[in-house]
Design an enzyme around this catalytic site. Structure first.
Site, PDB file in Angstrom:
ATOM      1  N   HIS A 153       0.817  -1.215   0.000  1.00 22.83           N
ATOM      2  CA  HIS A 153       0.000   0.000   0.000  1.00 22.83           C
ATOM      3  C   HIS A 153       0.846   1.258   0.000  1.00 22.83           C
ATOM      4  CE1 HIS A 153       0.812   0.635   4.287  1.00 22.83           C
ATOM      5  NE2 HIS A 153       0.324  -0.563   4.574  1.00 22.83           N
TER       6      HIS A 153
ATOM      7  N   CYS B 246       2.600  -4.901   6.742  1.00 21.81           N
ATOM      8  CA  CYS B 246       2.420  -4.704   5.303  1.00 21.81           C
ATOM      9  C   CYS B 246       3.708  -4.209   4.649  1.00 21.81           C
ATOM     10  CB  CYS B 246       1.301  -3.696   5.054  1.00 21.81           C
ATOM     11  SG  CYS B 246      -0.329  -4.269   5.584  1.00 21.81           S
TER      12      CYS B 246
END
Length: 163
Positions: A121, A138
């Site tokens: 992301h 992440c």
């Protein structure tokens, strides 16, 4: 006067289109994504040819394979890109199919929840910028880079994450 109004509307429309976070990509297919945690690099490949590469940030505990929810680690292993979130809290995001069967079995044997919701992301919406290795597990890139990755990488693309 009417022509001037139409020109202003057209210019505004073109300006808004140029600011869109959604890009198009017409190049070679991305057939694999490689992530090297130690190098903090992501590579988008068309077979054996590198199409693009990016610097990245990881989870706040970057060393080792993700073992349980909340450990701040980024998983290691072979997965696939399995979903997209155009309205992510982190600009745009593409999901990684963690946990796989082995991850689930390992966590279950340890009496733990393996966690999930691992994505590549962009930056968070909250102000204050970002620091190195700030995510909860992440993989993070800049918003400009995420626009490229989001356009280039399709669901089903294999991703391998190495230490």
């Amino acid at each position: 006067m009417r022509i001037l109004s139409w020109l202003l509307i057209a210019a505004l429309g073109l300006g808004l289109a140029a600011c869109s976070k959604f890009q198009t990509y017409n190049g070679p297919e991305v057939t694999r994504v490689l992530v090297y945690k130690g190098e903090r690099k992501i590579y988008l490949l068309h077979h054996d040819r590198v199409l693009k590469h990016y610097d990245m940030d990881l989870g706040f505990a970057p060393n080792g394979h993700k073992a349980k929810r909340g450990d701040g680690r980024t998983p290691e292993g072979d997965y696939a890109i399995d979903r997209r979130n155009p309205n992510s809290e982190f600009y745009l995001s593409i999901g990684i199919s963690y946990p796989n069967k082995e991850d689930i079995a390992r966590a279950k044997a340890a009496g733990e929840d393996p966690g999930g919701d691992i994505f590549i992301h962009g930056n968070p919406r909250r102000p204050g910028g970002r620091k190195p290795d700030w995510t909860a597990g992440c993989i993070s890139v800049t918003n400009a880079e995420m626009r490229e990755i989001y356009a280039m990488v399709r669901n089903g693309t294999p991703i391998s994450i190495y230490p």
